[in-house]
Design a protein around this motif. Structure first.
Motif, PDB file in Angstrom:
ATOM      1  N   ASP A 113      17.030 -35.427 -16.656  1.00 47.68           N
ATOM      2  CA  ASP A 113      17.248 -34.147 -17.345  1.00 47.68           C
ATOM      3  C   ASP A 113      18.535 -33.459 -16.904  1.00 47.68           C
ATOM      4  N   GLY A 114      19.340 -34.131 -16.113  1.00 45.81           N
ATOM      5  CA  GLY A 114      20.623 -33.583 -15.689  1.00 45.81           C
ATOM      6  C   GLY A 114      20.571 -32.682 -14.470  1.00 45.81           C
ATOM      7  N   SER A 115      19.371 -32.288 -14.030  1.00 46.44           N
ATOM      8  CA  SER A 115      19.265 -31.369 -12.888  1.00 46.44           C
ATOM      9  C   SER A 115      19.375 -32.125 -11.568  1.00 46.44           C
TER      10      SER A 115
ATOM     11  N   LYS B 127      14.161 -26.800  -9.822  1.00 48.69           N
ATOM     12  CA  LYS B 127      12.772 -26.613 -10.238  1.00 48.69           C
ATOM     13  C   LYS B 127      11.897 -26.142  -9.082  1.00 48.69           C
ATOM     14  N   MET B 128      12.500 -26.006  -7.899  1.00 47.79           N
ATOM     15  CA  MET B 128      11.794 -25.562  -6.691  1.00 47.79           C
ATOM     16  C   MET B 128      10.575 -26.449  -6.405  1.00 47.79           C
ATOM     17  N   ARG B 129      10.822 -27.761  -6.404  1.00 52.79           N
ATOM     18  CA  ARG B 129       9.778 -28.724  -6.086  1.00 52.79           C
ATOM     19  C   ARG B 129      10.269 -29.669  -5.001  1.00 52.79           C
ATOM     20  N   LEU B 130       9.323 -30.121  -4.193  1.00 57.04           N
ATOM     21  CA  LEU B 130       9.634 -31.190  -3.262  1.00 57.04           C
ATOM     22  C   LEU B 130       8.430 -32.109  -3.127  1.00 57.04           C
TER      23      LEU B 130
ATOM     24  N   ILE C  42       3.284 -36.346  -1.988  1.00 54.71           N
ATOM     25  CA  ILE C  42       2.618 -35.142  -2.479  1.00 54.71           C
ATOM     26  C   ILE C  42       3.666 -34.162  -2.993  1.00 54.71           C
ATOM     27  N   CYS C  43       3.457 -33.639  -4.195  1.00 55.57           N
ATOM     28  CA  CYS C  43       4.391 -32.690  -4.801  1.00 55.57           C
ATOM     29  C   CYS C  43       3.979 -31.258  -4.477  1.00 55.57           C
ATOM     30  N   TYR C  44       4.903 -30.489  -3.894  1.00 57.34           N
ATOM     31  CA  TYR C  44       4.670 -29.078  -3.567  1.00 57.34           C
ATOM     32  C   TYR C  44       5.492 -28.178  -4.483  1.00 57.34           C
ATOM     33  N   ASP C  45       4.859 -27.105  -4.919  1.00 63.40           N
ATOM     34  CA  ASP C  45       5.461 -26.142  -5.836  1.00 63.40           C
ATOM     35  C   ASP C  45       5.975 -24.954  -5.026  1.00 63.40           C
ATOM     36  N   LEU C  46       7.282 -24.897  -4.796  1.00 74.36           N
ATOM     37  CA  LEU C  46       7.841 -23.826  -3.970  1.00 74.36           C
ATOM     38  C   LEU C  46       7.866 -22.491  -4.704  1.00 74.36           C
ATOM     39  N   LYS C  47       7.796 -22.504  -6.040  1.00 73.96           N
ATOM     40  CA  LYS C  47       7.666 -21.244  -6.776  1.00 73.96           C
ATOM     41  C   LYS C  47       6.341 -20.580  -6.428  1.00 73.96           C
ATOM     42  N   ALA C  48       5.286 -21.381  -6.365  1.00 77.43           N
ATOM     43  CA  ALA C  48       3.971 -20.833  -6.002  1.00 77.43           C
ATOM     44  C   ALA C  48       3.949 -20.396  -4.548  1.00 77.43           C
ATOM     45  N   ILE C  49       4.623 -21.153  -3.684  1.00 79.39           N
ATOM     46  CA  ILE C  49       4.626 -20.832  -2.252  1.00 79.39           C
ATOM     47  C   ILE C  49       5.372 -19.533  -1.985  1.00 79.39           C
ATOM     48  N   PHE C  50       6.589 -19.419  -2.506  1.00 75.58           N
ATOM     49  CA  PHE C  50       7.409 -18.244  -2.204  1.00 75.58           C
ATOM     50  C   PHE C  50       7.171 -17.089  -3.176  1.00 75.58           C
ATOM     51  N   GLY C  51       6.476 -17.360  -4.275  1.00 80.40           N
ATOM     52  CA  GLY C  51       6.177 -16.299  -5.228  1.00 80.40           C
ATOM     53  C   GLY C  51       4.992 -15.454  -4.829  1.00 80.40           C
ATOM     54  N   ALA C  52       4.189 -15.941  -3.887  1.00 78.10           N
ATOM     55  CA  ALA C  52       3.007 -15.198  -3.448  1.00 78.10           C
ATOM     56  C   ALA C  52       3.411 -14.091  -2.479  1.00 78.10           C
ATOM     57  N   THR C  53       2.907 -12.874  -2.716  1.00 75.75           N
ATOM     58  CA  THR C  53       3.173 -11.761  -1.792  1.00 75.75           C
ATOM     59  C   THR C  53       2.591 -12.061  -0.420  1.00 75.75           C
ATOM     60  N   GLN C  54       1.388 -12.565  -0.403  1.00 74.91           N
ATOM     61  CA  GLN C  54       0.733 -12.981   0.830  1.00 74.91           C
ATOM     62  C   GLN C  54       0.109 -14.350   0.562  1.00 74.91           C
ATOM     63  N   LEU C  55       0.716 -15.390   1.108  1.00 78.48           N
ATOM     64  CA  LEU C  55       0.251 -16.739   0.822  1.00 78.48           C
ATOM     65  C   LEU C  55      -1.062 -17.014   1.545  1.00 78.48           C
ATOM     66  N   SER C  56      -2.081 -17.348   0.771  1.00 78.10           N
ATOM     67  CA  SER C  56      -3.401 -17.657   1.320  1.00 78.10           C
ATOM     68  C   SER C  56      -3.640 -19.158   1.279  1.00 78.10           C
ATOM     69  N   HIS C  57      -4.534 -19.604   2.145  1.00 78.40           N
ATOM     70  CA  HIS C  57      -4.895 -21.019   2.135  1.00 78.40           C
ATOM     71  C   HIS C  57      -5.639 -21.393   0.860  1.00 78.40           C
ATOM     72  N   ASN C  58      -6.061 -20.387   0.105  1.00 79.01           N
ATOM     73  CA  ASN C  58      -6.737 -20.649  -1.172  1.00 79.01           C
ATOM     74  C   ASN C  58      -5.757 -20.812  -2.334  1.00 79.01           C
ATOM     75  N   ASN C  59      -4.495 -20.424  -2.106  1.00 81.31           N
ATOM     76  CA  ASN C  59      -3.493 -20.568  -3.162  1.00 81.31           C
ATOM     77  C   ASN C  59      -3.263 -22.041  -3.498  1.00 81.31           C
ATOM     78  N   THR C  60      -3.036 -22.322  -4.762  1.00 79.00           N
ATOM     79  CA  THR C  60      -2.676 -23.681  -5.178  1.00 79.00           C
ATOM     80  C   THR C  60      -1.176 -23.861  -5.005  1.00 79.00           C
ATOM     81  N   ILE C  61      -0.780 -24.747  -4.105  1.00 79.66           N
ATOM     82  CA  ILE C  61       0.649 -24.917  -3.810  1.00 79.66           C
ATOM     83  C   ILE C  61       1.143 -26.326  -4.126  1.00 79.66           C
ATOM     84  N   THR C  62       0.253 -27.196  -4.609  1.00 82.55           N
ATOM     85  CA  THR C  62       0.663 -28.537  -4.998  1.00 82.55           C
ATOM     86  C   THR C  62       0.545 -28.691  -6.509  1.00 82.55           C
ATOM     87  N   ILE C  63       1.260 -29.670  -7.040  1.00 80.21           N
ATOM     88  CA  ILE C  63       1.149 -30.018  -8.455  1.00 80.21           C
ATOM     89  C   ILE C  63       0.567 -31.421  -8.499  1.00 80.21           C
TER      90      ILE C  63
END
Length: 576
Positions: free
Chosen positions: A207-209, A428-431, A444-465
């Motif tokens: 996709d050129g990115s 795309k803020m993925r690794l 394992i694919c991690y979504d850094l938008k979800a990680i850094f977009g959370a005001t307070q990151l909880s262990h219940n947050n979904t951080i993988t794709i």
């Protein structure tokens, strides 16, 4: 005569490094004890500032076997061996939280680290001597580390085991461990850690990115690499970032921050250092925490002194570019390929350093140019790249033109020793991070938008794709891989026999199996030759060395070493 040949010639004469330590130490034993007394009472590292003593009142909560919390920080197990840890706050408090959450893993990693040292230096007396020398070399290490990082590391040190306090205090030990990559790189300069990385975009990606990939081939034994940690750091100053390494390291070797800056490191050739400076892993960490652009990354590297040569591959999502910052103890340079593809192995590419004699010697005599060319070849064969194709490239076990050169050959991108492989999509803020073994397990694919977009990151947050995870390499389920694991175990036993004097009975059947497990590897026959040379069976050793020379060696330097060993055998046989 180079260092490798010197070692091997000592072994031919039945003299191990252990014996060299013994002879040397006995001659200076009185001075050593005086030095030890002086060192223990004069050279003491300052204890960093504790900005929040109330953290001592907080206790870890074990929610279940796979989840722990410590105030707002937490650690979660994602499989049998690997953890994700989230820490926040001020320097000491986040370091203390990290240590409490991963206390068992931190202590286990030190066990593995010390275990490797004990294998290499069996005598407790000489280990202490070695530790004193290293401590003396690193006596000013804390002067080159920002106070913020010292406080954080001091926080982690509270979770270190009491078992090794006789070697050094906990804080002193963990600081030295942060310099282990640098010291190992410097002392092992002639057979360097063989990391390989690339950055592609434009026509080279689907996709050129931006798409980046790397293997981190730092090796301290399979036990050391078995358990990995993805650290999500939200400091009170600077930018949040994610890094992937092992328990207890507060530096970084592979990571991406919330601004879309990624950093990976590749060792280059260094001279033996005379004094400690800032450890590379902590300088990498500083880039992740404080750089939002490639120019800011350059300035951070420029202001720090280091004691080994390293290349920092830095990419920027906002700038859509990747550069190489080449840092040496005496100078630095920036390399920009000016193209959509940039590859890095273990030599410098800038105009400033490329034609330097030590760099040209490195290119000529080591395996760095072969991995560089092999990466070029595989990218040309597989572009436009996707994360899945990038992983396939990192896992490739063959040599140039797809030639099979045995398993574990340093000319291969996948030498079956990697601590981890990692893939970045900064825009795309993925690794993606690999799981054991090596870079062969599931990515394992991690979504850094979800990680850094959370005001307070909880262990219940979904951080993988989960839909983007990349399956494990089918090779690890084969009999061939199982045999390679057996091959490594026999190789280690042979090494411990001829190099460390730990007797191993090589029976004809085991010898036959050892050869059959990795027949195309020159290392198989070199290992057997060195074993038989230590037994003074020069006829058999010569035969194995001849076979090794008919296989694909890792480098010109390795070929010359094997030829020198064979000549030594011929000389020995002519005297009989």
């Amino acid at each position: 005569m180079n260092l490798n040949n010197t070692k091997r010639n000592l072994k031919l004469r039945g003299v191990s490094l252990k014996h060299i330590f013994l002879i040397t130490t006995e001659l200076v034993v009185s001075a050593l004890f005086l030095f030890s007394f002086w060192f223990a009472y004069v050279i003491v590292l300052d204890i960093p500032f504790i900005e929040n003593a109330s953290v001592f009142d907080t206790k870890r909560v074990d929610v279940n076997a796979d989840l722990r919390t410590f105030d707002n920080s937490w650690a979660k197990k994602i499989n049998d061996t690997d953890w994700v840890i989230y820490v926040e706050g001020t320097p000491f408090s986040r370091g203390y939280a990290y240590g409490q959450l991963l206390e068992e893993s931190v202590q286990l990693q030190e066990d593995h680290f010390i275990g490797q040292i004990e294998k290499m230096v069996p005598s407790e007396r000489y280990r202490k001597f070695l530790m004193i020398l290293i401590a003396f070399f690193n006596r000013n290490l804390d002067d080159h580390i920002p106070e913020e990082f010292l406080s954080e590391i001091y926080g982690v040190s509270h979770s270190f085991s009491d078992r090794y306090d006789a070697l050094a205090p906990k804080f002193d030990r963990i600081l030295n461990y942060h310099a282990a990559h640098d010291i190992g790189h410097a002392l092992n300069d002639y057979s360097m850690v063989g990391c390989t990385s690339f950055s592609a975009q434009g026509e080279y990606t689907e996709d050129g990115s931006l798409l980046l990939g790397r293997n981190f081939d730092f090796y301290m034994g399979d036990d050391f690499a078995r358990e990995k940690v993805l650290t999500i750091m939200k400091p009170d100053k600077g930018y949040g970032y994610v890094s992937y390494s092992w328990a207890g390291i507060m530096g970084a070797v592979s990571g991406m921050n919330e601004m879309g800056i990624t950093v990976t490191i590749n060792a280059s050739k260094s001279t033996l250092p005379t004094a400690s400076k800032m450890p590379i892993s902590l300088l990498t960490r500083e880039i992740l925490q404080y750089a939002a652009t490639t120019e800011e990354a350059i300035e951070i590297v420029r202001k720090r002194d280091v004691f080994v040569s390293e290349t920092f591959m830095v990419s920027s999502a906002s700038e859509k570019k990747t550069i190489l910052i080449e840092k040496a103890p005496h100078d630095m340079a920036v390399f920009d390929s000016g193209e959509d593809l940039i590859i890095c192995s273990n030599h410098y590419q800038s105009d400033k350093f490329y034609n330097e004699s030590y760099n040209q010697e490195n290119i000529k005599e080591s395996d760095t140019k072969f991995r560089f060319k092999r990466m070029q070849q595989l990218i040309q064969e597989n572009y436009p790249l996707t994360p899945n194709k990038a992983v396939e490239i990192l896992r490739n076990r063959k040599g140039m033109d797809g030639k099979f050169i045995g398993y574990g050959n340093p000319k291969s991108l996948n030498q079956l020793i990697a601590h981890h492989g990692i893939i970045f999509e900064p825009e795309k803020m993925r690794l993606w991070v690999s799981t054991s073994p090596y870079q062969m397990g599931k990515f394992i694919c991690y979504d850094l938008k979800a990680i850094f977009g959370a005001t307070q990151l909880s262990h219940n947050n979904t951080i993988t794709i989960d839909s983007l995870h990349i399956a494990a390499d089918e090779f690890i389920e084969t009999e061939t891989f199982a045999n390679f694991v057996k091959w490594k175990a026999i190789k280690q036993s042979l090494f411990e026999d001829y190099f460390l004097g730990q007797y191993y009975n090589l029976t004809p059947s085991v010898e036959k199996d050892f050869i059959s497990y990795n027949t195309e590897s020159y290392v198989t026959f070199l290992t057997l030759a060195e074993y038989y040379m230590s037994k003074k069976d020069y006829k058999k050793a010569k035969s194995y060395l001849t076979t090794a020379l008919n296989k694909e060696q890792a480098s010109l330097k390795e070929q010359q070493s094997i030829e020198n060993l064979r000549n030594e055998c011929i000389k020995r046989l002519s005297k009989n």
